[in-house]
Each structure stands twice: as C-alpha cells, then as structure tokens.
Design a protein around this motif. Structure first.
Motif, PDB file in Angstrom:
ATOM      1  N   GLY A  11       0.825  -1.202   0.000  1.00 30.20           N
ATOM      2  CA  GLY A  11       0.000   0.000   0.000  1.00 30.20           C
ATOM      3  C   GLY A  11       0.861   1.254   0.000  1.00 30.20           C
ATOM      4  N   PRO A  12       0.214   2.425   0.046  1.00 34.41           N
ATOM      5  CA  PRO A  12       0.945   3.684  -0.142  1.00 34.41           C
ATOM      6  C   PRO A  12       1.741   4.140   1.079  1.00 34.41           C
ATOM      7  N   GLY A  13       1.510   3.581   2.244  1.00 38.87           N
ATOM      8  CA  GLY A  13       2.299   4.030   3.403  1.00 38.87           C
ATOM      9  C   GLY A  13       1.693   3.636   4.734  1.00 38.87           C
ATOM     10  N   SER A  79       6.620  -4.682  -2.554  1.00 39.54           N
ATOM     11  CA  SER A  79       6.622  -3.426  -3.308  1.00 39.54           C
ATOM     12  C   SER A  79       5.769  -2.450  -2.526  1.00 39.54           C
ATOM     13  N   SER A  80       5.935  -1.152  -2.791  1.00 40.06           N
ATOM     14  CA  SER A  80       4.959  -0.209  -2.250  1.00 40.06           C
ATOM     15  C   SER A  80       3.718  -0.278  -3.142  1.00 40.06           C
ATOM     16  N   GLY A  81       2.621   0.211  -2.641  1.00 38.24           N
ATOM     17  CA  GLY A  81       1.401   0.245  -3.446  1.00 38.24           C
ATOM     18  C   GLY A  81       0.978  -1.148  -3.866  1.00 38.24           C
ATOM     19  N   ASP A  82       0.775  -1.316  -5.156  1.00 42.75           N
ATOM     20  CA  ASP A  82       0.434  -2.614  -5.731  1.00 42.75           C
ATOM     21  C   ASP A  82       1.674  -3.175  -6.423  1.00 42.75           C
ATOM     22  N   PRO A  83       1.960  -4.480  -6.244  1.00 38.83           N
ATOM     23  CA  PRO A  83       3.195  -5.019  -6.820  1.00 38.83           C
ATOM     24  C   PRO A  83       3.155  -5.148  -8.338  1.00 38.83           C
ATOM     25  N   GLY A  84       1.951  -5.043  -8.916  1.00 39.13           N
ATOM     26  CA  GLY A  84       1.826  -5.155 -10.363  1.00 39.13           C
ATOM     27  C   GLY A  84       1.879  -3.813 -11.078  1.00 39.13           C
ATOM     28  N   VAL A  85       1.957  -2.713 -10.323  1.00 39.77           N
ATOM     29  CA  VAL A  85       1.967  -1.377 -10.942  1.00 39.77           C
ATOM     30  C   VAL A  85       3.372  -0.796 -10.837  1.00 39.77           C
ATOM     31  N   PHE A  86       4.110  -0.819 -11.952  1.00 37.80           N
ATOM     32  CA  PHE A  86       5.468  -0.258 -12.022  1.00 37.80           C
ATOM     33  C   PHE A  86       6.319  -0.780 -10.859  1.00 37.80           C
ATOM     34  N   VAL A 114      -3.039  -1.352  -2.367  1.00 36.57           N
ATOM     35  CA  VAL A 114      -3.649  -0.080  -2.777  1.00 36.57           C
ATOM     36  C   VAL A 114      -2.577   0.739  -3.485  1.00 36.57           C
ATOM     37  N   THR A 115      -2.756   0.929  -4.774  1.00 35.16           N
ATOM     38  CA  THR A 115      -1.755   1.661  -5.543  1.00 35.16           C
ATOM     39  C   THR A 115      -1.892   3.177  -5.316  1.00 35.16           C
ATOM     40  N   ALA A 116      -0.776   3.899  -5.518  1.00 35.91           N
ATOM     41  CA  ALA A 116      -0.722   5.323  -5.176  1.00 35.91           C
ATOM     42  C   ALA A 116      -1.851   6.127  -5.818  1.00 35.91           C
ATOM     43  N   MET A 117      -2.164   5.857  -7.082  1.00 37.66           N
ATOM     44  CA  MET A 117      -3.177   6.709  -7.744  1.00 37.66           C
ATOM     45  C   MET A 117      -4.546   6.558  -7.096  1.00 37.66           C
ATOM     46  N   TYR A 164       2.999   8.450 -12.610  1.00 40.47           N
ATOM     47  CA  TYR A 164       3.882   7.906 -11.568  1.00 40.47           C
ATOM     48  C   TYR A 164       5.323   8.336 -11.863  1.00 40.47           C
ATOM     49  N   ASN A 165       6.152   8.328 -10.820  1.00 42.23           N
ATOM     50  CA  ASN A 165       7.580   8.673 -10.964  1.00 42.23           C
ATOM     51  C   ASN A 165       7.761   9.976 -11.750  1.00 42.23           C
ATOM     52  N   PRO A 166       7.067  11.049 -11.368  1.00 37.69           N
ATOM     53  CA  PRO A 166       7.104  12.243 -12.216  1.00 37.69           C
ATOM     54  C   PRO A 166       8.483  12.889 -12.289  1.00 37.69           C
ATOM     55  N   PHE A 194      -1.596  17.201  -7.212  1.00 38.79           N
ATOM     56  CA  PHE A 194      -0.262  16.790  -6.788  1.00 38.79           C
ATOM     57  C   PHE A 194      -0.430  16.135  -5.425  1.00 38.79           C
ATOM     58  N   ALA A 195      -0.303  14.831  -5.375  1.00 36.49           N
ATOM     59  CA  ALA A 195      -0.521  14.098  -4.123  1.00 36.49           C
ATOM     60  C   ALA A 195       0.814  13.502  -3.683  1.00 36.49           C
ATOM     61  N   ARG A 196       1.352  14.029  -2.580  1.00 37.27           N
ATOM     62  CA  ARG A 196       2.683  13.616  -2.136  1.00 37.27           C
ATOM     63  C   ARG A 196       2.581  12.779  -0.867  1.00 37.27           C
ATOM     64  N   ALA A 197       3.323  11.668  -0.851  1.00 36.06           N
ATOM     65  CA  ALA A 197       3.432  10.827   0.350  1.00 36.06           C
ATOM     66  C   ALA A 197       2.071  10.542   0.972  1.00 36.06           C
ATOM     67  N   VAL A 198       1.129  10.181   0.129  1.00 31.43           N
ATOM     68  CA  VAL A 198      -0.245   9.940   0.598  1.00 31.43           C
ATOM     69  C   VAL A 198      -0.263   8.862   1.683  1.00 31.43           C
ATOM     70  N   SER A 199      -1.007   9.114   2.699  1.00 34.17           N
ATOM     71  CA  SER A 199      -1.238   8.214   3.844  1.00 34.17           C
ATOM     72  C   SER A 199      -0.020   8.070   4.755  1.00 34.17           C
ATOM     73  N   ASP A 219       7.738  15.674  -6.797  1.00 43.43           N
ATOM     74  CA  ASP A 219       9.031  15.026  -6.580  1.00 43.43           C
ATOM     75  C   ASP A 219       8.807  13.520  -6.699  1.00 43.43           C
ATOM     76  N   MET A 220       9.813  12.733  -6.301  1.00 41.00           N
ATOM     77  CA  MET A 220       9.677  11.292  -6.525  1.00 41.00           C
ATOM     78  C   MET A 220       8.669  10.618  -5.579  1.00 41.00           C
ATOM     79  N   ARG A 221       8.178  11.354  -4.587  1.00 44.18           N
ATOM     80  CA  ARG A 221       7.150  10.780  -3.708  1.00 44.18           C
ATOM     81  C   ARG A 221       5.750  11.268  -4.085  1.00 44.18           C
ATOM     82  N   THR A 222       5.638  11.891  -5.252  1.00 41.27           N
ATOM     83  CA  THR A 222       4.361  12.468  -5.679  1.00 41.27           C
ATOM     84  C   THR A 222       3.769  11.652  -6.821  1.00 41.27           C
ATOM     85  N   VAL A 223       2.475  11.434  -6.772  1.00 41.81           N
ATOM     86  CA  VAL A 223       1.757  10.960  -7.948  1.00 41.81           C
ATOM     87  C   VAL A 223       0.900  12.132  -8.416  1.00 41.81           C
TER      88      VAL A 223
HETATM   89  N1  SAH Z   1       3.922   0.029  -6.997  1.00 41.16           N
HETATM   90  C1  SAH Z   1       3.713   1.409  -6.602  1.00 41.16           C
HETATM   91  C2  SAH Z   1       4.343   2.386  -7.579  1.00 41.16           C
HETATM   92  C3  SAH Z   1       5.852   2.322  -7.631  1.00 41.16           C
HETATM   93  S1  SAH Z   1       6.548   3.559  -8.650  1.00 41.16           S
HETATM   94  C4  SAH Z   1       2.203   1.666  -6.456  1.00 41.16           C
HETATM   95  O1  SAH Z   1       1.405   0.833  -6.871  1.00 41.16           O
HETATM   96  O2  SAH Z   1       1.849   2.721  -5.911  1.00 41.16           O
HETATM   97  C5  SAH Z   1       6.923   4.820  -7.444  1.00 41.16           C
HETATM   98  C6  SAH Z   1       5.999   6.000  -7.639  1.00 41.16           C
HETATM   99  O3  SAH Z   1       4.735   5.725  -7.059  1.00 41.16           O
HETATM  100  C7  SAH Z   1       6.441   7.294  -6.976  1.00 41.16           C
HETATM  101  O4  SAH Z   1       7.369   8.000  -7.757  1.00 41.16           O
HETATM  102  C8  SAH Z   1       5.116   8.041  -6.867  1.00 41.16           C
HETATM  103  O5  SAH Z   1       4.762   8.572  -8.137  1.00 41.16           O
HETATM  104  C9  SAH Z   1       4.153   6.900  -6.559  1.00 41.16           C
HETATM  105  N2  SAH Z   1       3.894   6.727  -5.116  1.00 41.16           N
HETATM  106  C10 SAH Z   1       4.205   5.664  -4.373  1.00 41.16           C
HETATM  107  N3  SAH Z   1       3.770   5.827  -3.096  1.00 41.16           N
HETATM  108  C11 SAH Z   1       3.163   7.033  -3.060  1.00 41.16           C
HETATM  109  C12 SAH Z   1       2.493   7.782  -2.031  1.00 41.16           C
HETATM  110  N4  SAH Z   1       2.365   7.304  -0.785  1.00 41.16           N
HETATM  111  N5  SAH Z   1       2.000   9.001  -2.346  1.00 41.16           N
HETATM  112  C13 SAH Z   1       2.120   9.487  -3.600  1.00 41.16           C
HETATM  113  N6  SAH Z   1       2.731   8.818  -4.617  1.00 41.16           N
HETATM  114  C14 SAH Z   1       3.253   7.620  -4.336  1.00 41.16           C
END
Ligand code: SAH
Length: 250
Positions: A11-13, A79-86, A114-117, A164-166, A194-199, A219-223
């Motif tokens: 998940g996202p965090g 993986s963070s988020g969902d393991p199938g998304v990037f 739960v993927t970041a988006m 993702y990975n903007p 601009f959603a940064r470090a959600v949750s 930044d790299m923590r933003t979707v």
């Molecule tokens: N597998 C992950 C994505 C990995 S790619 C997923 O499903 O979410 C890494 C990118 O995911 C980051 O650069 C950012 O764009 C996004 N991301 C991951 N965690 C995030 C969070 N908590 N808040 C916002 N964006 C996040």
C-alpha cells in the motif's frame, strides 16, 4: 500448503492500508526481499531474514527471490502500493522467463495492494471516475519519445491520467517537458492533483489548474493526477473536491 513465493503490495504508506491477506503472508514468511525503505516498513521479527537492496537492482532482487524460493524458503517480495503497478511483480516474471525452467514450477502468488493513484484519488474525490490511464514518467526503461507519444495520445483520447515517478533528482527535466506538452496539448485549466506521500505523516495534497502547474510541485514521492477535459472542481470552502463524471457525450 504454504506458498513459496509471494509478491505483495504494502500500500501507499499507512499500515491501515495493508490488506489482511498481505499481513498474513508477511507473518508466514521466512525471508523478506525488497528495496530498503519498503522492507523497513515491515515489522522486524527474529525468525525473519531480511534481504534489502538498492532501488535499481530489480532483476537481481527478483532472481534472488526465485533462488531462495527454490531452496525451500517462504519468500515474500514487497513493493509499495500494488506489486503489479510499475513494481516487482513484472520484474519477477521477467527473471522467471529468462531463468532456469525449474523456476516455472514454483508456487507463486501476487497479492494486490492499494496503488498510489487510488489512494491519491480518494483524498480529493473521484478524479478517476471515468476512463483513465496510468503512465510512468521514468525513462530508465523506455525512451522519452515514447512517454511523450503516450501523453499526447492520452490527451487526444481525453483520458484522465495518473503520472507515476514524475520527477527525480536524476531526471529533473522530464516532468517540466511533460507539463509543457500537457499545457500545449490541452489548452485549458483542467485540474491537476499533486498528491505527495499519501497516507504518511508527510502527506500533502494540492489541486491546481493545469495552466498554473509548476515542475517543482512534484518530486519522486508524488503521484500527479491530470484531469480529463470533463474533470470538475466542486468549491465548498477549503480544499475543493475533484471528480470526473461517469458519462461522456457522444
Ligand atoms: N507500486 C507502486 C508504484 C511504484 S513507482 C504503487 O502501486 O503505488 C513509485 C511511484 O509511485 C512514486 O514515484 C510516486 O509517483 C508513486 N507513489 C508511491 N507511493 C506514493 C504515495 N504514498 N503518495 C504518492 N505517490 C506515491
């Protein structure tokens, strides 16, 4: 019988957004494999062997996980988020396809997260309520020309987009170019999120019109969620709600 190789999304965090299925797999694991900051999110345990690696070593990490599983360990790749998304699920299957035939008979399961988006969309309303696409803006594994082509075609198809990975320190220019492309191709003030470090404790959310978006907002923590031409803001004092209606005209 326990599964020998699990590829799980954390998940996202927030720990509230880890599924019970993933929690159970982590509790059952003998070995944990993943990028350092992600394995650090899993509660340490005396009988859990942790294999933390660097960000760019995905294929090597995938091979290591497959080898450990073959040797009889109960491995969870995180993986963070969902393991199938990037993330790691595709890397494990790339390694499997290129590896020894014996890896194909391993008992493997991918557990969604739960993927970041989706976490980001939920914070502001429902910007992905109609058709949308997700694009990874990193050009580590694909040419920048392909990213620009996909952005242009996504605008033409009038998709909302999750980017993702903007922007990373190694690639400061890409997102600026993507924003300029979007500003020129869309020609309107549709909302961007601009959603940064959600949750996490560092979460911040900003909704700005495309015309006012700046590269430094990501930044790299933003979707980044880019609305379609139909995406709307509901003003109600404080932060607006952002949503995309379910229907589009013929
Ligand atoms: N597998 C992950 C994505 C990995 S790619 C997923 O499903 O979410 C890494 C990118 O995911 C980051 O650069 C950012 O764009 C996004 N991301 C991951 N965690 C995030 C969070 N908590 N808040 C916002 N964006 C996040």
């Amino acid at each position: 019988m326990s599964v020998t190789l699990v590829i799980a999304g954390l998940g996202p965090g927030s720990s509230d957004l880890i599924t019970p299925e993933v929690e159970a797999a982590l509790a059952d694991a003998s070995d944990l494999v993943g990028y350092g900051p992600y394995v650090a999110r899993v509660m340490a345990r005396e009988d859990l062997v942790v294999h933390a690696s660097d960000n760019r070593e995905e294929i090597e990490r995938a091979r290591q996980a497959l080898e450990l599983a073959e040797s009889g360990r109960r491995v969870v790749v995180v993986s963070s988020g969902d393991p199938g998304v990037f993330a790691m699920a595709a890397a494990v299957f790339e390694a499997m396809e290129a590896g020894p035939p014996s890896w194909r008979s391993l008992d493997i399961r991918v557990l969604p997260g739960v993927t970041a988006m989706l976490a980001a969309a939920a914070r502001v309303g429902a910007p992905l309520g109609h058709d949308f696409c997700a694009i990874n803006l990193s050009d580590n594994l694909k040419p920048w020309s392909l990213i620009e082509k996909r952005l242009r075609l996504a605008v033409e198809a009038d998709f909302a987009m999750a980017l993702y990975n903007p922007r990373s320190k190694a690639r400061p220019q890409g997102f600026a170019r993507a924003l300029t492309l979007l500003q020129e191709a869309c020609g309107d003030a549709r909302p961007l999120v601009f959603a940064r470090a959600v949750s996490t404790d560092e979460e911040s959310i900003a909704v700005v019109p495309l015309t006012e978006a700046q590269p430094e907002m990501a930044d790299m923590r933003t979707v980044v969620i880019v609305g379609s031409s139909l995406t709307r803001r509901i003003e109600r004092g404080g932060a607006p709600l952002v949503y995309t209606p379910r229907s589009a005209a013929a």
